[in-house]
Design an enzyme around this catalytic site. Structure first.
Site, PDB file in Angstrom:
ATOM      1  N   ASP A  47       1.200  -0.944  -0.236  1.00 47.66           N
ATOM      2  CA  ASP A  47       0.053  -0.222  -0.326  1.00 47.66           C
ATOM      3  C   ASP A  47       0.883   1.319  -0.839  1.00 47.66           C
ATOM      4  O   ASP A  47       1.657   1.228   0.507  1.00 47.66           O
ATOM      5  CB  ASP A  47      -1.013   0.312   1.445  1.00 47.66           C
ATOM      6  CG  ASP A  47      -1.828  -1.291   1.301  1.00 47.66           C
ATOM      7  OD1 ASP A  47      -1.262  -2.165   1.289  1.00 47.66           O
ATOM      8  OD2 ASP A  47      -3.241  -0.967   2.210  1.00 47.66           O
ATOM      9  N   HIS A  49      -0.686   5.110  -0.021  1.00 51.09           N
ATOM     10  CA  HIS A  49      -1.416   5.631   0.762  1.00 51.09           C
ATOM     11  C   HIS A  49      -0.613   7.603   0.357  1.00 51.09           C
ATOM     12  O   HIS A  49      -0.474   7.591   1.310  1.00 51.09           O
ATOM     13  CB  HIS A  49      -2.001   5.670   2.083  1.00 51.09           C
ATOM     14  CG  HIS A  49      -2.241   4.331   2.449  1.00 51.09           C
ATOM     15  ND1 HIS A  49      -3.740   4.451   1.583  1.00 51.09           N
ATOM     16  CD2 HIS A  49      -2.468   3.378   2.908  1.00 51.09           C
ATOM     17  CE1 HIS A  49      -4.340   3.277   2.384  1.00 51.09           C
ATOM     18  NE2 HIS A  49      -3.144   2.569   2.402  1.00 51.09           N
ATOM     19  N   ASP A  83      -4.788   0.392  -2.704  1.00 49.73           N
ATOM     20  CA  ASP A  83      -4.945   1.472  -2.180  1.00 49.73           C
ATOM     21  C   ASP A  83      -2.705   2.685  -1.859  1.00 49.73           C
ATOM     22  O   ASP A  83      -2.272   2.978  -1.293  1.00 49.73           O
ATOM     23  CB  ASP A  83      -4.306   1.029  -0.832  1.00 49.73           C
ATOM     24  CG  ASP A  83      -5.561   0.802  -0.009  1.00 49.73           C
ATOM     25  OD1 ASP A  83      -6.898   0.650  -0.707  1.00 49.73           O
ATOM     26  OD2 ASP A  83      -5.981   0.668   1.596  1.00 49.73           O
ATOM     27  N   ASN A 118      -9.417  -1.377  -1.590  1.00 46.52           N
ATOM     28  CA  ASN A 118     -10.865  -0.806  -1.013  1.00 46.52           C
ATOM     29  C   ASN A 118     -11.038   0.348  -0.757  1.00 46.52           C
ATOM     30  O   ASN A 118     -11.727   1.018  -0.827  1.00 46.52           O
ATOM     31  CB  ASN A 118     -10.184  -1.977   0.709  1.00 46.52           C
ATOM     32  CG  ASN A 118      -9.652  -0.988   1.685  1.00 46.52           C
ATOM     33  OD1 ASN A 118      -8.336  -1.285   1.092  1.00 46.52           O
ATOM     34  ND2 ASN A 118      -9.613  -0.330   2.456  1.00 46.52           N
ATOM     35  N   HIS A 119      -9.696   1.483  -0.630  1.00 40.69           N
ATOM     36  CA  HIS A 119      -9.551   2.657  -0.698  1.00 40.69           C
ATOM     37  C   HIS A 119     -10.098   3.419  -2.449  1.00 40.69           C
ATOM     38  O   HIS A 119     -10.291   4.321  -2.239  1.00 40.69           O
ATOM     39  CB  HIS A 119      -8.444   3.699  -0.960  1.00 40.69           C
ATOM     40  CG  HIS A 119      -8.467   3.301   1.364  1.00 40.69           C
ATOM     41  ND1 HIS A 119      -8.415   4.353   2.086  1.00 40.69           N
ATOM     42  CD2 HIS A 119      -7.876   1.961   1.953  1.00 40.69           C
ATOM     43  CE1 HIS A 119      -8.389   3.172   3.211  1.00 40.69           C
ATOM     44  NE2 HIS A 119      -8.414   2.567   3.396  1.00 40.69           N
ATOM     45  N   HIS A 214      -5.715  -7.271  -2.931  1.00 39.59           N
ATOM     46  CA  HIS A 214      -5.366  -6.532  -2.058  1.00 39.59           C
ATOM     47  C   HIS A 214      -6.205  -7.095  -0.478  1.00 39.59           C
ATOM     48  O   HIS A 214      -5.186  -6.746   0.118  1.00 39.59           O
ATOM     49  CB  HIS A 214      -5.828  -5.120  -2.168  1.00 39.59           C
ATOM     50  CG  HIS A 214      -6.204  -4.464  -0.901  1.00 39.59           C
ATOM     51  ND1 HIS A 214      -4.844  -3.675  -1.422  1.00 39.59           N
ATOM     52  CD2 HIS A 214      -6.864  -3.603   0.164  1.00 39.59           C
ATOM     53  CE1 HIS A 214      -4.862  -2.570   0.102  1.00 39.59           C
ATOM     54  NE2 HIS A 214      -6.069  -2.505   0.133  1.00 39.59           N
TER      55      HIS A 214
END
Length: 362
Positions: A47, A49, A83, A118-119, A214
């Site tokens: 991830d 982010h 993500d 998921n993001h 993920h």
């Protein structure tokens, strides 16, 4: 007219990317790939982010980019497990960075595959609870630049657009300084960012004997069908509606949310479910997951059948040191760490205290 249009695209994308960009291409109508052949060298990155600095460090650690951020991985196949969005301020820059590397990798005989996490699905559904103030500002800046593009193209009638930012705000429902509305317009199903940077990416990918996802691939996902999930996710990212998010993208058992194989206490992992899921996918021997931060770094569970690679590298989500998973010839698994890299540099300078990347059983 076409030259002017291409010139404007280059200028605008360079502004978005905060650096080099690539020529735009239309989103391919085909569904994302579900199965690819084994690679001599396969690497996976967790991830990101919204942290472009840590993203560059991870790709450099993997041997994928040089000091000028150009692809240097040759024929390496790389997978980033999703993500990109939330918790950080440079989300759009990362999207452009990865898009350019995908094109450069392809030209070199390698590949870079990006998954959706998921993001990504949360943001397309306008669930913005993990967005930073800087993230909203980043999308407001994107809207302003998008307005500049429309205005420039309006001069030559080479694109049906709006002559100024005021018109664009009306068309996109934006208020001055409104990063929320800008983000909503960009990421809604069929929106410019969703279409260009999210819809082309799968939620599950198999490379040789390794499955990348993920969250987690559960038996019910295999029964539903990997190609079917990729196809339906893509269709929703492109067309929506927002409230019609596919079930396999929502809830604790979603392919992008599941943590069944990610407990740091390996004894709590549902290894029986993992073995059943893998048995249902021809040629699959292991799964690589992100989503759940591993405080001990990249590690394995269930006898090496699951490799957990989210190290919480983003400054906004753990601020951990980058690590990379490497798989050689579809069987030799290693964890690459910056500490080991620095140790190797010390050894080269005569310091005897050094160690290589950690081997893992798979």
């Amino acid at each position: 007219m076409q030259v002017w249009n291409s010139f404007i695209n280059t200028v605008i994308d360079t502004l978005h990317a905060s650096g080099p960009s690539i020529a735009r291409s239309n989103v391919n109508a085909a569904s994302p790939p579900a199965v690819l052949p084994a690679a001599e060298r396969l690497v996976a990155i967790g991830d990101l982010h919204g942290d472009i600095s840590k993203t560059r460090r991870a790709f450099r650690l993997a041997g994928l980019i040089d000091q000028k951020d150009r692809w240097s991985g040759g024929t390496t196949v790389a997978v980033q497990v999703g993500d990109i969005l939330d918790r950080g301020d440079q989300e759009i820059e990362i999207f452009y960075f990865l898009e350019r590397l995908q094109r450069e990798a392809d030209a070199a005989g390698g590949a870079l595959h990006i998954l959706n996490g998921n993001h990504e699905s949360m943001n397309v559904a306008h669930q913005f609870r993990y967005v930073t103030p800087g993230g909203y500002q980043d999308f407001h800046k994107w809207a302003q630049t998008h307005a500049l593009e429309a205005a420039l193209k309006g001069i030559c009638n080479c694109h049906h657009g709006h002559a100024n930012f005021s018109d664009l705000r009306k068309a996109m429902g934006l208020r001055s300084g409104d990063g929320f509305a800008a983000r909503s317009a960009a990421l809604q199903p069929g929106g410019p960012i969703a279409t260009r940077f999210i819809a082309p990416h799968p939620v599950v990918l198999q490379v040789g004997t390794t499955i990348f996802v993920h969250g987690g691939l559960l038996p019910q996902h295999v029964e539903y069908g990997i190609e079917r999930m990729n196809k339906e996710a893509r269709e929703w990212f492109l067309k929506g509606p927002i409230k019609a998010k596919p079930q396999f993208l929502s809830g604790r058992e979603a392919v992008v949310w599941a943590r069944d194989y990610s407990h740091e206490d390996a004894s709590r992992c549902d290894c029986d479910a993992l073995h059943k899921a893998l048995a249902g996918v021809p040629g699959a021997e292991r799964v690589v997951v992100g989503h759940t931060i591993q405080s001990s770094g990249i590690n394995s569970a269930c006898g090496g059948r699951v490799l957990r690679i989210d190290v919480g590298l983003s400054k906004g989500c753990g601020d951990g040191s980058p690590e990379v998973l490497e798989i050689r010839n579809d069987k030799e698994v290693r964890r690459l760490r910056e500490a080991a890299e620095k140790a190797e540099l010390r050894m080269a300078k005569g310091d005897p205290t050094a160690a290589g990347g950690a081997a893992m059983t798979a």
